[in-house]
Design an enzyme around this catalytic site. Structure first.
Site: not given
Length: 882
Positions: A503, A567, A621
């Site tokens: 994203r 991540s 995250d």
């Protein structure tokens, strides 16, 4: 009885054209399909009344709980005694049940008489006599020194509170023994046996003959879940869902309900169907106004004989001559017709009430078609030439969506009592074995406290420079020095890369009274050739997507600060640097491992020469989660993720972060706690199931704590427990499905669905059917639910123990007697599992009582969190420049 009243009327009142006039009178005894459907609906209403806690006292159909919770599954075995007491003679039986690949039942029995004086005398003497007969039987069989389980068929009106407790409401059938009514008959029998002292037995169950019938037939046909008796009297029982049985605590599983349906109509519900003949019989009975369904549906032996085609006329003549009459041929035809109509009405009324029971079971199972078996006993059903056929035919007409098999019971009251006992014994033995296996997955408070202590020790090892390399919990510095204070403002870009989709976000942070975070984002796919190609191709594609997003937002060419959620395993030496240690999740792009991903991104931006971005922060995250919640709640200084994987971060004192220079202030530490246990810290808490999951994983011996907690592995632990249960014959009748043998087939989302309080057991069964377990039973569903519950509970407790170590460390760091702190949490397991969060909270409260911990669910930690870290870093940087 009704037939004899009709015949009396026929011979005394009718003179001309008798048969035609008989037909006119018989008209009222004929019931249409509409009438019968109406009776069925009325009976279903009465069933509901009988099941309800508030309505049961006034219900005519009592729906009594029997505490029989399961029907036979064919694996029962052992020697059992049965005592069958229902009249002036009683039987003692020895029932041998074997399961050596082929179900087999052998029975030996002895009948004993009860003298008249004992039937009417002292209750203790009656039970002394029964105990004496039992002793005689045991001696005869050569088993007096064995303590065998016994099932007791006691066919008198009783109130049951447990399977082995039955309080006599009132004597019937000529018994008048005093001191027994209002007492538990099992206790009286036990007392009599103890008084003798020469033998001992284990009284396991008290049942009535209807339940015995269902259990006897249930041994031969596992679909049998209804018992029906149509003889001198009539009754039915069936397996009802516990959630509908308001008179008994608990709402899981099923229990056999004794309907006592003979009393249907005692409240006037059948008044419009009763004829003058019915009223006459009722008025002359021993219990006027009671058992009206029995009296309407009763069929005597005399009615059975004339109700045949050819021999019926001969039988009719015989019966009439036996009554001292001299019948003509016309009289015999009329008599036969009376008997046919009366017995047809009885069969049809029985079918109407049975149809209501079948509909109840079908609705309970939410089945489009119900396949079931009715176990039947009783002289009318067995001996009447047409009754059974008429009953079957009408049931098919009234419930065409039920495939019903009728199975005759052989010796329901004796063998049935033994079967109830055998099932109770099987359940108790299996329960003990299952609990023994599950106990390995249950953690005591002492064990959880030990986990907390060990986690604390590993945290200190990870923070210290000299022990860091050997520590399982790496305690990585993130270079995030502060949580949001509310003064952050500006427009920031965030990039969230953690899989094949990524994203790009624009996050607008506003400060002041109307402080807010406004987000716009777009999802892009990374093509396989970029994932498997060169690093340049991958990062060029990412930059192409950023350019597309800026154009989409009308901000082409803008230069904004960017936060990068990356991540994958990284090593950081500063906030805006992340050196990729190794690719995971299927990424293979060359020239990236060992390189700084920020440099790779900046190089790609420069190659494009369209815009410039200030990459301020690389974050994971977990830290993003803490920052997102920190914006809402300034007390939030811990981040936790419990989803596919698990991790935690928290604000540590700089003086304890030995890997980074400087002692002032705090820094967020990324614990990477999933690796706790990799050096043996959890070996004494690991089970064979954990070891099996670890051995077959892609990284054996690694991430041991994560494998006991996170969503990626819990379903696999459950699957391994179910395999063990099935191999031991404790589940699915010992039959494995091929699908259940498949690794990863039991998804963790099933745990959340199965443990949902709103989910009925039938929906659990549909999940099991998806796993190829098409013949799973209601009992299987309860057990699968229990396994899921134990595995998820342990996960939540282990997670809570780790978190208790974190908050206690923060409290001790700050020398506080009491710490007030908020934990920001994200992850599907925490958010979607119905009980995980509450069990985890409870564990943290219990293990760190000096910490007042609030939990705040994060919304979009990886996107919004990355932007907020960037905003905080910009605020600190700007403050340093002024």
């Amino acid at each position: 009885m009704i037939a004899s009243h009709l015949l009396a009327y026929y011979f005394t009142e009718l003179h001309h054209d008798k048969v035609q006039q008989v037909d006119k009178y018989l008209y009222h005894l004929r019931l249409s399909d509409e009438n019968l459907m109406d009776v069925s609906v009325r009976f279903r209403r009465e069933m509901d009344k009988g099941l309800g806690r508030d309505s049961s006292p006034t219900a005519s159909v009592k729906m009594l709980p029997t505490f029989v919770r399961s029907t036979p599954d064919g694996t029962e075995k052992g020697d059992f005694l049965a005592l069958d007491l229902g009249g002036s003679n009683f039987r003692v039986l020895l029932v041998k049940v074997s399961d050596n690949g082929k179900q087999k039942v052998e029975m030996e029995n002895q009948i004993y008489a009860i003298p008249e004086e004992l039937m009417r005398g002292c209750g203790s003497e009656l039970f002394d006599h029964i105990a004496e007969c039992l002793a005689n039987f045991l001696e005869k069989m050569g088993i007096k020194n064995q303590k065998l389980p016994l099932g007791f068929t006691f066919s008198f009106p009783c109130q049951q509170n447990k399977l082995d407790e039955s309080i006599l409401v009132s004597w019937t059938k000529g018994f008048k023994s005093h001191g027994v009514e209002g007492k538990d008959v099992v206790s009286l029998l036990r007392k009599a046996i103890k008084k003798r002292g020469d033998f001992d037995i284990d009284i396991v169950a008290v049942i009535n003959d209807t339940v015995g019938t269902m259990m006897t037939c249930g041994y031969d046909d596992h679909h049998c879940e209804i018992g029906l008796i149509v003889g001198t009297g009539t009754n039915a029982c069936y397996m009802e869902e516990m959630r509908h049985l308001e008179l008994v605590d608990g709402d899981e599983g099923r229990m056999c309900v004794n309907t006592e349906w003979g009393a249907f109509g005692d409240d006037g519900a059948l008044e419009d169907l009763r004829t003058d003949f019915d009223r006459e019989i009722d008025a002359g009975s021993l219990n006027p106004g009671k058992q009206l369904c029995v009296s309407i549906g009763a069929v005597s032996e005399d009615v059975s004989r004339p109700d045949r085609d050819k021999e019926g006329l001969v039988s009719a003549e015989k019966v009439l001559r036996g009554l001292g009459l001299d019948p003509s041929g016309e009289d015999c035809v009329a008599t036969q017709r009376v008997c046919q109509v009366v017995s047809t009405r009885a069969a049809h009324l029985c079918a109407a009430t049975l149809a209501a029971v079948l509909r109840q079971i079908r609705d309970n199972k939410a089945a489009e078609r119900l396949r079931t078996t009715v176990g039947v006993d009783g002289s009318v059903y067995k001996n009447h030439p047409q009754f059974a056929r008429r009953l079957h035919k009408m049931v098919r007409r009234l419930v065409p969506d039920c495939d019903v098999r009728f199975l005759r019971s052989e010796d329901g009251s004796g063998k049935g009592a033994a079967m109830v006992t055998a099932v109770a014994y099987r359940l108790a033995t299996q329960h003990a074995e299952r609990q023994r296996i599950l106990d390995a997955l249950r953690l005591s408070r002492e064990q959880l406290m030990e986990v907390k202590i060990r986690m604390g020790n590993e945290m200190n090892r990870g923070l210290a420079k000299e022990s860091h390399d050997q520590a399982a919990v790496k305690m990585l510095p993130t270079y995030v020095r502060s949580t949001p204070d509310g003064t952050e403002r500006g427009d920031f870009l965030a990039l969230d890369l953690g899989g094949t989709n990524f994203r790009v976000l624009l996050v607008r942070v506003r400060s002041g009274k109307k402080r807010s975070v406004e987000m716009h984002n777009k999802i892009y796919t990374i093509p396989q050739e970029a994932i498997q190609g060169t690093g340049e191709e991958l990062f060029d594609h990412i930059v192409h997507c950023i350019a597309d997003f800026l154009e989409y937002m009308g901000m082409k060419g803008a230069s904004l600060p960017l936060g990068f959620t990356f991540s994958f395993p990284c090593h950081q030496n500063r906030l805006d640097q992340g050196i990729l240690l190794k690719w995971t999740k299927g990424f293979k792009a060359t020239g990236c491992e060992g390189e700084d991903v920020v440099t790779l991104l900046k190089d790609a931006i420069h190659r494009r020469e369209e815009f410039d971005l200030d990459v301020v922060a690389v974050v994971n995250d977990t830290v993003g989660t803490m920052m997102t919640c920190g914006y809402e709640d300034p007390l939030c200084e811990v981040g936790l993720i419990v989803g596919t994987g698990t991790n935690a971060c928290y604000m540590e004192e700089m003086q304890n972060v030995e890997l980074v220079d400087g002692d002032e202030g705090r820094m967020c530490v990324n614990m990477e706690w999933g690796a706790f246990g990799d050096h043996g810290e959890l070996d004494d808490f690991c089970t064979d199931f954990d070891r099996a999951v670890d051995d077959r994983s892609t990284n054996p011996g690694k991430q041991r704590y994560e494998k006991m907690i996170s969503g990626m592995y819990l379903g696999e632990i459950v699957r391994n427990v179910l395999l063990e249960f099935t191999a031991k014959g404790l589940l699915f009748r010992g039959k494995l499905s091929e699908r259940l043998k498949t690794r990863g087939i039991f998804e963790t989302k099933f745990l959340s669905q199965i443990e949902s309080d709103r989910l009925a057991l039938r929906q659990v069964r549909s999940i099991l059917q998806h796993l190829g377990l098409t013949s799973s039973t209601c009992d299987d569903s309860i057990l699968v639910k229990e396994v899921c519950s134990v595995v998820a509970r342990r996960a939540a407790q282990l997670c809570g123990a780790g978190l208790a170590a974190v908050v206690d460390k923060i409290r001790q760091n700050r020398n506080l007697d009491k710490l007030k702190i908020t934990v920001g949490v994200d992850g599907t397991l925490y958010k979607l599992h119905p009980h995980f969060s509450s069990i985890m909270h409870e564990t943290v409260r219990d293990l760190s009582p000096l910490c007042e911990v609030t939990f705040l669910q994060s919304e979009d930690g990886s996107g919004k969190g990355a932007a907020l870290i960037t905003a905080v870093a910009c605020r600190i940087r700007d403050a340093g420049q002024h």
